[in-house]
Design a protein around this motif. Sequence first.
Motif, short mmCIF file in Angstrom:
data_model
loop_
_atom_site.label_atom_id
_atom_site.label_comp_id
_atom_site.label_asym_id
_atom_site.label_seq_id
_atom_site.Cartn_x
_atom_site.Cartn_y
_atom_site.Cartn_z
N LYS A 174 0.84 -1.21 0.00
CA LYS A 174 0.00 0.00 0.00
C LYS A 174 0.87 1.25 0.00
O LYS A 174 1.95 1.28 0.59
CB LYS A 174 -0.91 0.01 1.23
N HIS A 175 0.36 2.28 -0.66
CA HIS A 175 1.03 3.58 -0.74
C HIS A 175 2.37 3.48 -1.45
O HIS A 175 3.30 4.23 -1.13
CB HIS A 175 1.21 4.18 0.66
N THR A 176 2.48 2.56 -2.42
CA THR A 176 3.74 2.38 -3.14
C THR A 176 3.50 2.32 -4.64
O THR A 176 2.62 1.59 -5.11
CB THR A 176 4.46 1.08 -2.69
N GLU A 177 4.27 3.10 -5.37
CA GLU A 177 4.32 3.00 -6.83
C GLU A 177 5.50 2.11 -7.19
O GLU A 177 6.62 2.35 -6.74
CB GLU A 177 4.50 4.39 -7.46
N PHE A 178 5.24 1.06 -7.98
CA PHE A 178 6.28 0.06 -8.23
C PHE A 178 6.21 -0.35 -9.70
O PHE A 178 5.17 -0.80 -10.17
CB PHE A 178 6.05 -1.15 -7.33
N SER A 179 7.32 -0.24 -10.41
CA SER A 179 7.35 -0.59 -11.82
C SER A 179 8.71 -1.18 -12.19
O SER A 179 9.75 -0.58 -11.90
CB SER A 179 7.06 0.63 -12.69
N ILE A 180 8.68 -2.36 -12.79
CA ILE A 180 9.88 -2.97 -13.36
C ILE A 180 9.61 -3.20 -14.84
O ILE A 180 8.69 -3.94 -15.19
CB ILE A 180 10.21 -4.33 -12.70
N THR A 181 10.39 -2.58 -15.71
CA THR A 181 10.21 -2.79 -17.15
C THR A 181 11.55 -3.12 -17.79
O THR A 181 12.58 -2.54 -17.44
CB THR A 181 9.58 -1.58 -17.86
N ILE A 182 11.52 -4.05 -18.74
CA ILE A 182 12.69 -4.42 -19.53
C ILE A 182 12.27 -4.41 -20.99
O ILE A 182 11.37 -5.15 -21.39
CB ILE A 182 13.23 -5.81 -19.13
N ASP A 183 12.89 -3.52 -21.75
CA ASP A 183 12.55 -3.37 -23.17
C ASP A 183 11.06 -3.08 -23.35
O ASP A 183 10.42 -3.60 -24.26
CB ASP A 183 12.95 -4.64 -23.93
N GLY A 184 10.51 -2.27 -22.44
CA GLY A 184 9.12 -1.85 -22.52
C GLY A 184 8.12 -2.83 -21.94
O GLY A 184 6.94 -2.51 -21.80
N LYS A 185 8.58 -4.03 -21.54
CA LYS A 185 7.66 -5.02 -20.98
C LYS A 185 7.68 -4.95 -19.45
O LYS A 185 8.73 -4.97 -18.83
CB LYS A 185 8.05 -6.43 -21.43
N HIS A 186 6.48 -4.88 -18.85
CA HIS A 186 6.37 -4.82 -17.41
C HIS A 186 6.47 -6.21 -16.79
O HIS A 186 5.95 -7.19 -17.34
CB HIS A 186 5.03 -4.19 -16.99
N HIS A 187 7.15 -6.27 -15.64
CA HIS A 187 7.28 -7.52 -14.90
C HIS A 187 6.78 -7.31 -13.47
O HIS A 187 7.10 -6.32 -12.82
CB HIS A 187 8.74 -7.99 -14.88
N LYS A 188 5.95 -8.25 -13.00
CA LYS A 188 5.36 -8.12 -11.67
C LYS A 188 6.35 -8.52 -10.59
O LYS A 188 6.92 -9.61 -10.64
CB LYS A 188 4.11 -9.00 -11.57
#
Length: 371
Positions: A174-188
């Motif tokens: 909660k209260h967190t922005e989280f993004s992992i992307t490699i070559d435009g693809k998002h990974h959870k």
Amino acid sequence: MKMQHSESIYLNEKNNRILNPFSFHVDPMERLLLVNFENDPDTIYKGFEPQYFDDDIHGKGLLVIGWRNDMKVDVYHEKGLKLQEKTYDIAGKGLNQMIESDFVSSVFEIMDAGIHADIIFKDKTGRKVEIRILEQHPEKREPFGLLAPMGDAAESPSAMPLVYVHDFYFVRRKHTEFSITIDGKHHKPDKFPIPLDGMWMFFTRYSGDPFVVTFNPAMIGKVDSEEFADKNLLKKGDTELELTTNGPALEIKKFVKRSPKHEIQLVFEPPFPQLNLLKESVELSGKFFVKGHDSTGRIEGTYQVQRNKTKVFLVLEPTEGWIPNESKATVRFLYAVVKIFKNWPKTYRWTAELKQVGGSWELKSDWKRLK
């Protein structure tokens, strides 16, 4: 266990030089972040490990370890960092490649509200990698300390890696922005399976005060014997030997290595014998403990010493693994359920052979992983 070996193991003579075959190497680090996405992996990577340095050994800057699906690692680092490839050979199946990188963004801060990371670089195939975390939780963090199970991934370790993480915590969902992307693809990002401190967490975790130590790096070479003047203490730079008298010998009760903020201890029960005074055909054993801060528990195991006509053979086995010292019920439950935390040291064995050559001693030592 008896508190001292029998005096009968020693030659009836004096020798005012101590042989210490043990060593700790401290690798300074300011901050550490581990981002796992093993449940949603990339074609190459399943996790990233940003590390930030600001010290006289490494210099100042950021590196990111890319944990590959084949369990090797790629190390991306800012220009100017002074790094040694052998440091990363004990990670997983070893170092695949070390790459100097221009980081478009290299933000990595730990604040009261949590972590702020904005790290952007290109991997060796030219793909853009973005790791963005902004944690803004209104509740105060409740960090703790532990020995991270980094050594579990090493297949052919040249040392026992001891990564003590102080000010350690998980990223709250909660209260967190989280993004992992490699070559435009998002990974959870992977999720922590149970609540901690009444909150759901990601498995992403971080430390604002890591204490990274390698224990007894493998070596072939001369071991200096230290002359002692004080029968209880032998100090040399940032190391210290606490000694005790046993008949004609001085034995090692404790070996200590200090850094500006932390220390690590190797403690023996009974005290470790004076190797250069042992009689031929002597065999003995005892217990040893590796301890950092009380909050990070201890490693416990056994030592063995055998002397023949020309050589001394040594074995250290962390038979009891890591014994935590944690008050949080949830964390204690985690250690009980996830066996890796406590058991990984049990798979390590250190063996050494000491041989006297003229007036000096030569050491050949190595680590092995047990099945």
